[in-house]
Write an enzyme that holds these catalytic residues in place. Sequence first.
Site, PDB file in Angstrom:
ATOM      1  N   SER A 195     -13.608   2.469  13.618  1.00 50.78           N
ATOM      2  CA  SER A 195     -14.664   1.471  13.435  1.00 50.78           C
ATOM      3  C   SER A 195     -14.498   0.312  14.408  1.00 50.78           C
ATOM      4  O   SER A 195     -15.474  -0.184  14.987  1.00 50.78           O
ATOM      5  CB  SER A 195     -14.690   0.967  11.990  1.00 50.78           C
ATOM      6  OG  SER A 195     -13.408   0.534  11.579  1.00 50.78           O
ATOM      7  N   ASN A 196     -13.262  -0.142  14.632  1.00 46.52           N
ATOM      8  CA  ASN A 196     -13.037  -1.218  15.598  1.00 46.52           C
ATOM      9  C   ASN A 196     -13.529  -0.828  16.988  1.00 46.52           C
ATOM     10  O   ASN A 196     -14.265  -1.573  17.640  1.00 46.52           O
ATOM     11  CB  ASN A 196     -11.541  -1.540  15.679  1.00 46.52           C
ATOM     12  CG  ASN A 196     -11.183  -2.816  14.943  1.00 46.52           C
ATOM     13  OD1 ASN A 196     -11.912  -3.249  14.055  1.00 46.52           O
ATOM     14  ND2 ASN A 196     -10.072  -3.412  15.301  1.00 46.52           N
ATOM     15  N   TYR A 211       0.830  -1.208   0.000  1.00 47.95           N
ATOM     16  CA  TYR A 211       0.000   0.000   0.000  1.00 47.95           C
ATOM     17  C   TYR A 211       0.866   1.260   0.000  1.00 47.95           C
ATOM     18  O   TYR A 211       0.690   2.142  -0.851  1.00 47.95           O
ATOM     19  CB  TYR A 211      -0.917  -0.006   1.223  1.00 47.95           C
ATOM     20  CG  TYR A 211      -1.885   1.150   1.283  1.00 47.95           C
ATOM     21  CD1 TYR A 211      -2.925   1.261   0.364  1.00 47.95           C
ATOM     22  CD2 TYR A 211      -1.772   2.126   2.270  1.00 47.95           C
ATOM     23  CE1 TYR A 211      -3.823   2.314   0.419  1.00 47.95           C
ATOM     24  CE2 TYR A 211      -2.673   3.181   2.337  1.00 47.95           C
ATOM     25  CZ  TYR A 211      -3.686   3.279   1.407  1.00 47.95           C
ATOM     26  OH  TYR A 211      -4.572   4.324   1.467  1.00 47.95           O
ATOM     27  N   VAL A 230      -9.091   1.940  13.347  1.00 46.16           N
ATOM     28  CA  VAL A 230      -9.188   2.134  14.787  1.00 46.16           C
ATOM     29  C   VAL A 230     -10.559   2.671  15.211  1.00 46.16           C
ATOM     30  O   VAL A 230     -11.137   2.211  16.202  1.00 46.16           O
ATOM     31  CB  VAL A 230      -8.026   3.028  15.284  1.00 46.16           C
ATOM     32  CG1 VAL A 230      -8.095   4.430  14.713  1.00 46.16           C
ATOM     33  CG2 VAL A 230      -7.975   3.070  16.788  1.00 46.16           C
TER      34      VAL A 230
END
Length: 327
Positions: free
Chosen positions: A189-190, A145, A187
């Site tokens: 959404s978790n 990425y 981070v």
Amino acid sequence: MSKRILVTGGAGFIGSHLCQRLLDAGNDVLCVDNYFTGARRNILHLLDNHRFELLRHDVTFPLYVEVDEIYNLACPASPIHYQFDPVQTTKTSVIGVINMLGLAKRVKAKILQASTSEVYGDPIVHPQTEDYWGNVNPIGFRSCYDEGKRCAETLVFDYVRQHKLAAKVVRIFNTYGPRMHPNDGRVVSNFVVQALRGVDITLYGDGSQTRSFCYVDDLVEAMIRMMATGRETTGPINIGNPVEFTIKELAERIVELTGSKSKLVFRPLPADDPRQRQPDISKAREVLKWEPTVRLRDGLIKTIEYFDDLLHRGDAPHKAGANRAAL
């Protein structure tokens, strides 16, 4: 005057918000996505709009359409997704941008490349300015990425120099909001999904790593302003919120806002995760007359409402944070 605008990755988190804004401005929008990380539910509310067109397509293959502007957002952006098939991730960044730049050249369209703060790697300059070349591991697990996006920037600037293309590059820092993938390992959404489910919230390292969180509406506004700049403005320009928070502070805020009884648990920090990430947005303020306006608390409330609704509908994956949080 309305334009015909192509948004690759348009069914993704950021892409779906961008499509909506462009439609609201009276443009015709062609949304292209292969649904690897995007989701049809993100753009369902747009399908009845006669100005909106949806095409399932992989940008590693050429696309032949007539458009005035191209926003190239196509690429998995969280470690869980981009490490699943790292070769394909690199191909999406490199071959995908070659195809989109070639399209822009053929039809004389303006193009905006969505780059990333990951081009700075684990930075030794703080905050990060656009003239910093970065500290990137070229052979690590994140390299598909990081280096793919760095190569994409190289290609954009070479097309500008060699073919006089009207092209733009924005470097996107941590962004959050409704329509984030509920299990992409990011981070925000978790933490939100874990808090809503009342399970342990997983932090990596001691939680002292810092990030700067930009609400998606602010980001989209900056991208649209960047596209509207003249040919002389290529960038790159940092887009993000310069207000810095530790990961532990973020977790504590989410626990408070959700009223969760979740406990914070700590795990070893993964390799190559940057310990600091904060944009210097002086150039965005000067060139785009832009800075973020949505406070973290307000943006988190909207994000929590989205995930709470998603969980109640049963649309979210069974496990929260099945993989590590992308910091």
